[in-house]
Enzyme design. Structure first.
Site, PDB file in Angstrom:
ATOM      1  N   LYS A 116      -6.331  12.879 -12.399  1.00  0.00           N
ATOM      2  CA  LYS A 116      -6.671  11.995 -11.281  1.00  0.00           C
ATOM      3  C   LYS A 116      -7.851  12.597 -10.529  1.00  0.00           C
ATOM      4  O   LYS A 116      -7.924  13.812 -10.366  1.00  0.00           O
ATOM      5  CB  LYS A 116      -5.476  11.822 -10.339  1.00  0.00           C
ATOM      6  CG  LYS A 116      -5.775  10.961  -9.097  1.00  0.00           C
ATOM      7  CD  LYS A 116      -4.512  10.543  -8.347  1.00  0.00           C
ATOM      8  CE  LYS A 116      -3.977  11.601  -7.405  1.00  0.00           C
ATOM      9  NZ  LYS A 116      -4.900  11.936  -6.290  1.00  0.00           N
ATOM     10  N   GLU A 121      -4.563   5.254  -0.711  1.00  0.00           N
ATOM     11  CA  GLU A 121      -3.939   6.069   0.341  1.00  0.00           C
ATOM     12  C   GLU A 121      -4.359   5.620   1.729  1.00  0.00           C
ATOM     13  O   GLU A 121      -5.545   5.489   2.025  1.00  0.00           O
ATOM     14  CB  GLU A 121      -4.293   7.558   0.135  1.00  0.00           C
ATOM     15  CG  GLU A 121      -3.655   8.442   1.198  1.00  0.00           C
ATOM     16  CD  GLU A 121      -3.643   9.933   0.844  1.00  0.00           C
ATOM     17  OE1 GLU A 121      -3.218  10.719   1.709  1.00  0.00           O
ATOM     18  OE2 GLU A 121      -4.071  10.305  -0.260  1.00  0.00           O
TER      19      GLU A 121
END
Length: 273
Positions: free
Chosen positions: A122, A191
């Site tokens: 990631k 996020e």
């Protein structure tokens, strides 16, 4: 069919995650950094484990995710891999191992895959990291994106508050999500962004979105294990649901142990040879 074949574990893959989104089954993801917790989480049925660069905070005690190195991430990831049977394991590329150029990014991703046995990497960012994403994907390594609040850019943001509330930043995020999908990402973490924006982005993408503080409309959710299990109690954002208070339970248990040792109550007759 042998008895053994019956017991075969159905492993979670990028294909599984894609199918889950297609049928509307939510994806569960949690962070882990060592063998013991990874084994517990895998047995509990978690879909994805993220070996997060949050190890920098929760394992090493740093204030930000910036100090953790590639070697340290590899150490944590290989420990996690030894503890799992079926879940999918994603490893964060730490700060400074992919930003300079796509060659370095690929080299870092290759080291993670070769030295840990993990399933994917990631990295944070949108348009800025596209070349790296494409290069890593072209090498056959699955990549997960990460948009919204990207903790490795904390000094740029100057704060951990909600991102993309302004239209310009929201538009960039919409655009970045599409670009990451086109570049070959199999999923993207969103996020700390408004729930409506996360819903819109999730619906506009074919690949799954995993939210953390991004509301209920994402295709999955991720939490940091230390926050969710109440090991770390200082961190109390709105999006965090604490499922256990391990801080209290562990402190209590250790206090009892200390008292028993001091009071000569441990070990007892039955506890010696």
């Amino acid at each position: 069919m042998s008895v053994h074949a019956n017991k075969e574990v159905k492993k979670v893959t990028t294909h599984t995650l894609q199918r889950m989104k297609a049928v509307g089954e939510k994806i569960s993801m949690i962070t882990a950094y060592d063998f013991s917790f990874a084994r517990l989480f895998d047995e509990a049925g978690i879909d994805v484990i993220l070996v997060g660069d949050s190890a920098s905070n929760v394992m090493a005690g740093h204030e930000t995710t910036l100090p953790i190195t590639l070697d340290q991430m590899i150490y944590h990831a290989s420990s996690v891999i030894r503890g799992i049977n079926r879940c999918f394991v994603v490893v964060d590329l730490p700060f400074g191992t992919y930003q300079a150029n796509s060659k370095e990014a690929l080299a870092s991703a290759i080291r993670i895959m070769k030295e840990t046995g993990a399933h994917a990497v990631k990295l944070e960012g949108g348009e800025e990291v596209l070349e790296s994403v494409k290069r890593i994907v072209a090498a056959g390594i699955p990549v997960m994106g990460h948009l919204g609040l990207t903790p490795q850019s904390i000094y740029k943001f100057g704060t951990y508050t909600v991102r993309a509330k302004e239209e310009a930043e929201a538009n960039k995020l919409r655009q970045d999500a599409k670009l990451l999908q086109e570049a070959g990402c199999f999923g993207v973490v969103l996020e700390k962004i408004p729930a409506v924006l996360a819903k819109e982005v999730s619906e506009s993408l074919v690949i799954p979105t995993i939210g953390i503080g991004a509301g209920m409309y994402c295709d999955g959710q991720v939490l940091v294990m230390h926050d969710m299990l109440g090991i770390n109690t200082e961190f109390k954002p709105r999006f965090l649901r604490q499922y256990l208070n391990l801080h209290e339970q562990i402190t209590g248990a250790v206090k009892n142990y200390v008292n028993d040792v001091k009071a000569k109550k441990f070990p007892s007759d039955k506890e010696q040879y």
